[in-house]
Design an enzyme around this catalytic site. Structure first.
Site, mmCIF file in Angstrom:
data_model
loop_
_atom_site.group_PDB
_atom_site.id
_atom_site.type_symbol
_atom_site.label_atom_id
_atom_site.label_comp_id
_atom_site.label_asym_id
_atom_site.label_seq_id
_atom_site.Cartn_x
_atom_site.Cartn_y
_atom_site.Cartn_z
ATOM 1 C CG HIS A 188 -1.919 -1.155 1.185
ATOM 2 N ND1 HIS A 188 -2.904 -1.320 2.134
ATOM 3 C CD2 HIS A 188 -2.036 -2.226 0.350
ATOM 4 C CE1 HIS A 188 -3.582 -2.430 1.890
ATOM 5 N NE2 HIS A 188 -3.062 -2.997 0.797
ATOM 6 C CE1 TYR B 24 -14.415 11.074 -1.320
ATOM 7 C CE2 TYR B 24 -12.807 12.270 -0.016
ATOM 8 C CZ TYR B 24 -13.751 12.248 -1.021
ATOM 9 O OH TYR B 24 -14.033 13.411 -1.716
ATOM 10 C CE1 TYR C 171 -7.496 -9.108 -0.023
ATOM 11 C CE2 TYR C 171 -6.275 -8.198 1.836
ATOM 12 C CZ TYR C 171 -6.722 -8.098 0.529
ATOM 13 O OH TYR C 171 -6.403 -6.994 -0.205
#
Length: 394
Positions: free
Chosen positions: A168, A273, A284
């Protein structure tokens, strides 16, 4: 209904699961604009094909064009290339990178006044402690007149602290049309519990600085005690798409969700956001991150994908080479090896098409100076997407 949705979401496949099946469309198919009388013809996915313009086996993470038509390209392993036709040379002077996990040499952008100052901007995973740690950095250097060397490269913004995590990093860059400021993205760096929602920390943000690295006085967190004043928006996960709408000038962004929940957002100053407080994705391992998909004070995405497509690269269609596609959105899919065309009516998604399927992991997409769509494909190089001649002759 939202809880039923989240229950069903647990059946979706992870964006990184190599055994995943092809996703179902989350929006209607391409609109029949010809039938509606809006346009004489609309190009379909079957009406385009790809042609390789530069063969290259490694990962071209980002690319752009010089004024003379040659291409600058970043390679994830740290090489900075000058592409001339079907050949290339390596440009010296690029910054050292931490080529680990998702890190490396990332995006590339020319200065708005490149023809006079020859500044080139790069985002990259900057190493510390001999490469054991890294963070996303944004810097610029001067491309020599013969384009063989990047000189006096200097970091403009370091999104620390350095960490040994390899995921990331982000990161994309665009110039804001209203002020000429540099917008860039940094992912949450694998620390979702601390970075995205905390404006005193880097990571999980869209940033805005001036061309020389200063903080614009009208940034939403300028002057806020303790805040990272370069932050423009926050609450993001891993942002690998950034583009300016050709008509409205709005900054659009997309980011990877976890298992489901890849998002497309229109970025506004100071807005939150939501990640990871709200999300349409799950962990996951199939467990829930949160039961919330919406909350007051947090923005909803313009669009999201379940299951994840693993988006990378983003551009709006411009020019007239692709009938019916003007101002629609292009998004590359790493996971499913296609170029996603998202049809828009303003900010409303009206349909999608999957272009050049099974071509490979699509890393970046750009509109070329010749108004053709170009994409970088891992293991293939750079391709051009062209309308089939028999389609246009209908």
């Amino acid at each position: 209904m939202r809880y039923l949705y989240l229950f069903l979401l647990t059946a979706t496949l992870a964006a990184c699961d190599p055994g995943a099946t092809t996703p179902e469309e989350t929006t209607p198919a391409a609109p029949d604009r010809e039938a509606d009388g809006e346009e004489p013809m609309m190009l379909t996915a079957a009406g385009v094909e790809s042609e390789t313009v530069f063969d290259f086996e490694d990962i071209i993470w980002g690319f752009t064009w010089l004024p003379d038509g040659r291409i600058l390209a970043t390679v994830k392993d740290g090489r900075f290339l000058l592409i001339d036709g079907d050949g290339h040379t390596e440009i010296a002077g690029a910054p050292e990178v931490r080529d680990a996990g998702q890190g490396g040499l990332l995006d590339v952008l020319l200065d708005q006044d490149f023809e006079n100052n020859r500044y080139v901007y790069l985002t990259y995973s900057r190493p510390e402690q001999g490469g054991e740690l890294g963070f996303t950095s944004v810097g610029r250097g001067t491309l020599s007149q013969d384009a063989t060397r990047l000189e006096n490269f200097t970091s403009l913004y370091d999104g620390g602290p350095a960490t040994d995590k390899g995921q990331h990093y982000g990161s994309r860059m665009v110039w804001g049309p209203e002020n000429g400021h540099l917008y860039f993205t940094i992912g949450d760096r694998g620390n979702r519990d601390e970075n995205p929602q905390d404006t005193t920390r880097d990571g999980g943000k869209v940033y805005r600085i001036t061309a020389d690295g200063a903080i614009p006085q009208d940034n939403p967190f300028a002057g806020v005690p303790g805040a990272k004043e370069a932050i423009y928006s926050y609450g993001h996960r891993n942002l690998q798409g950034l583009a300016v709408h050709p008509e409205t000038g709005a900054i659009w962004e997309h980011e990877h969700g976890p298992r489901g929940g890849d998002e497309v957002n229109v970025i506004e100053a100071g807005k939150n956001y939501g990640w990871p407080v709200i999300t349409y994705g799950i962990n996951y391992d199939g467990t829930q991150i949160t039961q919330e998909v919406g909350m007051e004070g947090m923005e909803q995405p313009v669009h999201y994908w379940v299951p994840s497509i693993a988006p990378s690269g983003m551009a709006f269609v411009t020019g007239d080479r692709y009938p019916g596609w003007k101002n629609d959105l292009l998004v590359g899919s790493l996971r499913f090896s296609f170029l996603k065309l998202v049809h828009l009516d303003g900010t409303e998604v009206t349909g999608e098409q999957d272009l050049i399927k099974n071509i490979g992991r699509l890393r970046d997409v750009r509109m070329g100076p010749d108004d053709y769509i170009y994409a970088s494909i891992e293991g293939t190089g750079i391709v051009r997407v062209v309308p089939r001649s028999d389609e246009l002759s209908r």
